[in-house]
Scaffold this active site. Structure first.
Site, PDB file in Angstrom:
ATOM      1  N   GLN A 168       1.194  -7.229  12.637  1.00 44.16           N
ATOM      2  CA  GLN A 168       0.531  -8.112  11.666  1.00 44.16           C
ATOM      3  C   GLN A 168       1.469  -9.126  11.041  1.00 44.16           C
ATOM      4  O   GLN A 168       1.022 -10.096  10.434  1.00 44.16           O
ATOM      5  CB  GLN A 168      -0.112  -7.271  10.554  1.00 44.16           C
ATOM      6  N   HIS A 212      -6.056   3.270  12.374  1.00 43.41           N
ATOM      7  CA  HIS A 212      -6.164   1.814  12.209  1.00 43.41           C
ATOM      8  C   HIS A 212      -4.819   1.136  12.475  1.00 43.41           C
ATOM      9  O   HIS A 212      -4.742   0.158  13.220  1.00 43.41           O
ATOM     10  CB  HIS A 212      -6.665   1.514  10.790  1.00 43.41           C
ATOM     11  N   GLU A 213      -3.745   1.671  11.866  1.00 48.60           N
ATOM     12  CA  GLU A 213      -2.429   1.027  11.994  1.00 48.60           C
ATOM     13  C   GLU A 213      -1.854   1.198  13.401  1.00 48.60           C
ATOM     14  O   GLU A 213      -1.238   0.273  13.941  1.00 48.60           O
ATOM     15  CB  GLU A 213      -1.445   1.576  10.947  1.00 48.60           C
ATOM     16  N   GLY A 255      -1.762  -0.098   4.174  1.00 43.50           N
ATOM     17  CA  GLY A 255      -0.990   0.073   5.394  1.00 43.50           C
ATOM     18  C   GLY A 255      -0.719  -1.279   6.027  1.00 43.50           C
ATOM     19  O   GLY A 255      -1.461  -2.232   5.815  1.00 43.50           O
ATOM     20  N   HIS A 277      -3.215  -1.276  15.770  1.00 41.01           N
ATOM     21  CA  HIS A 277      -2.538  -2.581  15.681  1.00 41.01           C
ATOM     22  C   HIS A 277      -1.348  -2.652  16.641  1.00 41.01           C
ATOM     23  O   HIS A 277      -1.104  -3.677  17.268  1.00 41.01           O
ATOM     24  CB  HIS A 277      -2.006  -2.823  14.268  1.00 41.01           C
ATOM     25  N   CYS A 317      -9.402  -5.001   6.984  1.00 42.31           N
ATOM     26  CA  CYS A 317      -8.058  -5.218   7.523  1.00 42.31           C
ATOM     27  C   CYS A 317      -7.498  -6.515   6.955  1.00 42.31           C
ATOM     28  O   CYS A 317      -8.211  -7.516   6.869  1.00 42.31           O
ATOM     29  CB  CYS A 317      -8.151  -5.310   9.044  1.00 42.31           C
ATOM     30  N   LEU A 318      -6.219  -6.489   6.577  1.00 40.56           N
ATOM     31  CA  LEU A 318      -5.582  -7.697   6.035  1.00 40.56           C
ATOM     32  C   LEU A 318      -5.575  -8.825   7.059  1.00 40.56           C
ATOM     33  O   LEU A 318      -5.508  -9.993   6.695  1.00 40.56           O
ATOM     34  CB  LEU A 318      -4.142  -7.379   5.604  1.00 40.56           C
TER      35      LEU A 318
HETATM   36 ZN    ZN Z   1      -5.381  -3.803   9.906  1.00 36.49          ZN
END
Ligand code: ZN
Length: 185
Positions: A69, A154-155, A64, A158, A112-113
């Protein structure tokens, strides 16, 4: 604003064959703390942004990616819980909102990226009802549980400027923050 490079595939000059991998911002970049604005125009530029975000997600690789991000301030996520199967079937949610949630589940080893090199257990709602628009602007609602419910929470976090490390104990969070501060010296 966000720097990217473009990869042209040989013999395919058409625009749709241009892949753009966007830079993924990482903690402690403060842009990650900015809440996004609601998207009003679902136009060609937005479709381009969606495609680039999907490419970036697969390249990372991740399941995702939220607009925040990659430094885009519109409320947009792309996700593919089965990204490891490499079938390239991703979903898009524009202006997603969690309408209802219940239950509790421990999301084990969430990562998380934008928080590279760190994972932690996170308490999440077990079931969520999410409403938003698909890539064509049609209203969609998704009832999710399990991994998809965790992914969506999670997304969507963000998009509100929230990272998963904001949902762990302050003790753990401070340990992580100190580690990052040390690495940046
Ligand atoms: Zn993330």
């Amino acid at each position: 604003m966000s720097h990217f490079f473009t990869l042209y595939l040989p013999f395919q000059a058409a625009k749709e064959f241009v892949l753009s991998i966007l830079d993924i911002l990482t903690y402690p970049n403060r842009v990650l703390l900015n809440p996004t604005r609601s998207i009003e125009n679902i136009d060609g530029d937005l479709q381009e942004q969606i495609k680039n975000m999907a490419e970036t997600m697969y390249e990372a690789p991740g399941v995702g990616l939220a607009a925040t991000q990659v430094g885009f301030d519109g409320s947009l996520i792309v996700f593919d819980p089965e990204a490891d199967k490499k079938n390239g079937i991703y979903r898009v949610l524009i202006n997603p909102k969690i309408i209802d949630s219940h239950g509790e589940v421990l999301s084990e080893d969430e990562g998380c990226l934008s928080v590279p090199g760190y994972r932690s257990n996170v308490k999440r709602a077990r079931n969520v009802l999410v409403e938003g628009l698909d890539r064509d602007g049609n209203p969609v609602s998704i009832e999710a549980d399990g991994f998809l419910a965790i992914l969506l929470q999670h997304e969507i976090d963000h998009l509100q400027g929230k990272l998963f490390i904001d949902r762990i104990s302050s003790l753990k969070r401070n340990l992580y923050k100190r580690r990052v501060a040390k690495q940046m010296k």
